[in-house]
Motif scaffolding. Structure first.
Motif, PDB file in Angstrom:
ATOM      1  N   ASP A 103       0.854  -1.189   0.000  1.00 52.71           N
ATOM      2  CA  ASP A 103       0.000   0.000   0.000  1.00 52.71           C
ATOM      3  C   ASP A 103       0.889   1.239   0.000  1.00 52.71           C
ATOM      4  O   ASP A 103       1.785   1.365   0.838  1.00 52.71           O
ATOM      5  CB  ASP A 103      -0.889  -0.013   1.250  1.00 52.71           C
ATOM      6  N   CYS A 104       0.659   2.148  -0.931  1.00 54.50           N
ATOM      7  CA  CYS A 104       1.553   3.311  -1.053  1.00 54.50           C
ATOM      8  C   CYS A 104       0.758   4.601  -0.963  1.00 54.50           C
ATOM      9  O   CYS A 104       0.407   5.191  -1.979  1.00 54.50           O
ATOM     10  CB  CYS A 104       2.315   3.242  -2.374  1.00 54.50           C
ATOM     11  N   PRO A 105       0.432   5.056   0.250  1.00 50.38           N
ATOM     12  CA  PRO A 105      -0.323   6.303   0.366  1.00 50.38           C
ATOM     13  C   PRO A 105       0.546   7.498  -0.002  1.00 50.38           C
ATOM     14  O   PRO A 105       1.728   7.538   0.320  1.00 50.38           O
ATOM     15  CB  PRO A 105      -0.701   6.343   1.855  1.00 50.38           C
ATOM     16  N   SER A 106      -0.038   8.452  -0.684  1.00 47.02           N
ATOM     17  CA  SER A 106       0.683   9.677  -1.010  1.00 47.02           C
ATOM     18  C   SER A 106       0.271  10.767  -0.034  1.00 47.02           C
ATOM     19  O   SER A 106      -0.819  10.724   0.552  1.00 47.02           O
ATOM     20  CB  SER A 106       0.398  10.108  -2.452  1.00 47.02           C
ATOM     21  N   ARG A 107       1.176  11.741   0.153  1.00 43.70           N
ATOM     22  CA  ARG A 107       0.916  12.823   1.088  1.00 43.70           C
ATOM     23  C   ARG A 107       1.235  14.143   0.423  1.00 43.70           C
ATOM     24  O   ARG A 107       2.124  14.219  -0.427  1.00 43.70           O
ATOM     25  CB  ARG A 107       1.787  12.657   2.336  1.00 43.70           C
ATOM     26  N   PRO A 108       0.515  15.210   0.794  1.00 45.30           N
ATOM     27  CA  PRO A 108       0.784  16.522   0.196  1.00 45.30           C
ATOM     28  C   PRO A 108       2.098  17.089   0.708  1.00 45.30           C
ATOM     29  O   PRO A 108       2.403  17.018   1.898  1.00 45.30           O
ATOM     30  CB  PRO A 108      -0.406  17.368   0.649  1.00 45.30           C
ATOM     31  N   VAL A 109       2.882  17.637  -0.208  1.00 44.71           N
ATOM     32  CA  VAL A 109       4.133  18.314   0.148  1.00 44.71           C
ATOM     33  C   VAL A 109       4.268  19.542  -0.730  1.00 44.71           C
ATOM     34  O   VAL A 109       3.586  19.682  -1.747  1.00 44.71           O
ATOM     35  CB  VAL A 109       5.373  17.403  -0.063  1.00 44.71           C
ATOM     36  N   ASN A 110       5.161  20.436  -0.325  1.00 49.02           N
ATOM     37  CA  ASN A 110       5.571  21.539  -1.185  1.00 49.02           C
ATOM     38  C   ASN A 110       7.017  21.257  -1.550  1.00 49.02           C
ATOM     39  O   ASN A 110       7.878  21.153  -0.683  1.00 49.02           O
ATOM     40  CB  ASN A 110       5.438  22.870  -0.447  1.00 49.02           C
ATOM     41  N   LEU A 111       7.278  21.111  -2.842  1.00 51.78           N
ATOM     42  CA  LEU A 111       8.533  20.522  -3.294  1.00 51.78           C
ATOM     43  C   LEU A 111       9.277  21.439  -4.249  1.00 51.78           C
ATOM     44  O   LEU A 111       8.680  22.113  -5.093  1.00 51.78           O
ATOM     45  CB  LEU A 111       8.213  19.195  -4.011  1.00 51.78           C
ATOM     46  N   SER A 112      10.599  21.475  -4.104  1.00 52.55           N
ATOM     47  CA  SER A 112      11.469  22.173  -5.039  1.00 52.55           C
ATOM     48  C   SER A 112      12.726  21.348  -5.223  1.00 52.55           C
ATOM     49  O   SER A 112      12.910  20.315  -4.574  1.00 52.55           O
ATOM     50  CB  SER A 112      11.828  23.578  -4.531  1.00 52.55           C
ATOM     51  N   ALA A 113      13.620  21.806  -6.101  1.00 53.77           N
ATOM     52  CA  ALA A 113      14.891  21.116  -6.287  1.00 53.77           C
ATOM     53  C   ALA A 113      15.850  21.396  -5.149  1.00 53.77           C
ATOM     54  O   ALA A 113      16.942  20.833  -5.106  1.00 53.77           O
ATOM     55  CB  ALA A 113      15.527  21.531  -7.616  1.00 53.77           C
ATOM     56  N   GLY A 114      15.448  22.259  -4.206  1.00 56.64           N
ATOM     57  CA  GLY A 114      16.325  22.608  -3.088  1.00 56.64           C
ATOM     58  C   GLY A 114      15.774  22.238  -1.737  1.00 56.64           C
ATOM     59  O   GLY A 114      16.465  22.394  -0.720  1.00 56.64           O
ATOM     60  N   GLY A 115      14.527  21.718  -1.690  1.00 54.78           N
ATOM     61  CA  GLY A 115      13.979  21.367  -0.391  1.00 54.78           C
ATOM     62  C   GLY A 115      12.544  20.881  -0.482  1.00 54.78           C
ATOM     63  O   GLY A 115      11.958  20.803  -1.563  1.00 54.78           O
ATOM     64  N   VAL A 116      11.978  20.568   0.673  1.00 55.66           N
ATOM     65  CA  VAL A 116      10.611  20.066   0.735  1.00 55.66           C
ATOM     66  C   VAL A 116       9.990  20.509   2.060  1.00 55.66           C
ATOM     67  O   VAL A 116      10.688  20.675   3.060  1.00 55.66           O
ATOM     68  CB  VAL A 116      10.587  18.514   0.617  1.00 55.66           C
ATOM     69  N   ALA A 117       8.683  20.731   2.044  1.00 59.58           N
ATOM     70  CA  ALA A 117       7.939  21.050   3.262  1.00 59.58           C
ATOM     71  C   ALA A 117       6.771  20.074   3.362  1.00 59.58           C
ATOM     72  O   ALA A 117       6.135  19.750   2.351  1.00 59.58           O
ATOM     73  CB  ALA A 117       7.443  22.493   3.230  1.00 59.58           C
ATOM     74  N   PHE A 118       6.490  19.595   4.585  1.00 60.64           N
ATOM     75  CA  PHE A 118       5.482  18.549   4.756  1.00 60.64           C
ATOM     76  C   PHE A 118       4.938  18.589   6.173  1.00 60.64           C
ATOM     77  O   PHE A 118       5.539  19.193   7.075  1.00 60.64           O
ATOM     78  CB  PHE A 118       6.101  17.175   4.479  1.00 60.64           C
ATOM     79  N   PHE A 119       3.790  17.939   6.376  1.00 64.98           N
ATOM     80  CA  PHE A 119       3.202  17.824   7.709  1.00 64.98           C
ATOM     81  C   PHE A 119       3.791  16.617   8.434  1.00 64.98           C
ATOM     82  O   PHE A 119       4.095  15.599   7.827  1.00 64.98           O
ATOM     83  CB  PHE A 119       1.685  17.688   7.611  1.00 64.98           C
ATOM     84  N   SER A 120       3.950  16.764   9.748  1.00 67.78           N
ATOM     85  CA  SER A 120       4.569  15.720  10.553  1.00 67.78           C
ATOM     86  C   SER A 120       3.816  15.566  11.873  1.00 67.78           C
ATOM     87  O   SER A 120       3.251  16.533  12.391  1.00 67.78           O
ATOM     88  CB  SER A 120       6.038  16.085  10.835  1.00 67.78           C
ATOM     89  N   ALA A 121       3.844  14.349  12.407  1.00 70.83           N
ATOM     90  CA  ALA A 121       3.236  14.118  13.718  1.00 70.83           C
ATOM     91  C   ALA A 121       4.091  14.684  14.835  1.00 70.83           C
ATOM     92  O   ALA A 121       3.591  14.961  15.928  1.00 70.83           O
ATOM     93  CB  ALA A 121       3.027  12.620  13.928  1.00 70.83           C
ATOM     94  N   ASN A 122       5.386  14.867  14.564  1.00 74.92           N
ATOM     95  CA  ASN A 122       6.320  15.338  15.586  1.00 74.92           C
ATOM     96  C   ASN A 122       7.021  16.609  15.135  1.00 74.92           C
ATOM     97  O   ASN A 122       7.305  16.778  13.947  1.00 74.92           O
ATOM     98  CB  ASN A 122       7.364  14.260  15.883  1.00 74.92           C
TER      99      ASN A 122
END
Length: 202
Positions: A103-122
């Protein structure tokens, strides 16, 4: 002058960001792990997760050779292209299963060639070092890198069990993997622009 133009172009690429949906896994690295993980990233020996990226890079190198072959033997060139496509599919499945299982759930991120931003539980602290693994869709290419946390906030909308929004700047990544990431982002932007211009075709 040329060097300045190239640097400016590279800088623009670094800050070119898009919202995307990917499979993502991340963990905090301790200081005594950093060099080991850096060596793994730069190693020429692919593992199950990185083999799809290796194959994708190899396929780009093969394109020119296949075009040459197709001039004299189009049937052979078409056959080799199909074999290459099947190998890329199998490698992509390995990357997906290595990261998330069947099972491969996908998650929303904001992505660039220099970094990524995402939601985390911690939450994380600024300058924490993370090992991040992404699977890009639909190619199912696995990208591994070390990132440095630049911010960890709860100012955005509540994401339920993942209330922290983590921004990470890439610290260590293969040049070939960054090129694949740029190609992915440019393709996604092209698709989105086309959908905006021709909504009836969606």
């Amino acid at each position: 002058m040329q060097d300045s133009e190239n640097k400016s172009s590279a800088d623009r690429r670094e800050f070119f960001r898009l919202n995307d949906s990917v499979a993502i896994d991340f963990r905090q690295l301790q200081s005594d792990e950093l060099e080991t993980v850096r060596a793994r990233i730069h190693s020429d020996q692919p593992d199950r997760f990185s083999v799809a990226a290796k194959f994708a890079t190899s396929s780009r190198t093969m394109d020119m050779q296949l075009r040459t072959i197709s001039k004299s033997s189009p049937t052979i060139a078409a056959f080799l292209k199909e074999v290459d496509k099947k190998m890329n599919i199998l490698a992509g499945l390995m990357a997906v299963e290595e990261l998330t299982g069947i099972d491969c759930p996908s998650r929303p991120v904001n992505l660039s060639a220099g970094g990524v931003a995402f939601f985390s539980a911690n939450p994380f602290n600024r300058d924490d070092m993370l090992e991040v693994r992404l699977v890009l869709f639909p190619t199912q290419i696995g990208i591994r890198f070390i990132g440095r946390v630049v911010s960890s906030t709860t100012d955005l909308k509540d994401e339920g069990e993942q209330p922290y929004y983590i921004s990470v700047e890439m610290d260590t990544i293969r040049d070939s993997d960054r090129d694949l990431l740029v190609k992915h982002l440019l393709h996604k932007q092209t698709v989105e622009l086309h959908e905006q211009r021709f909504p009836d075709e969606v």
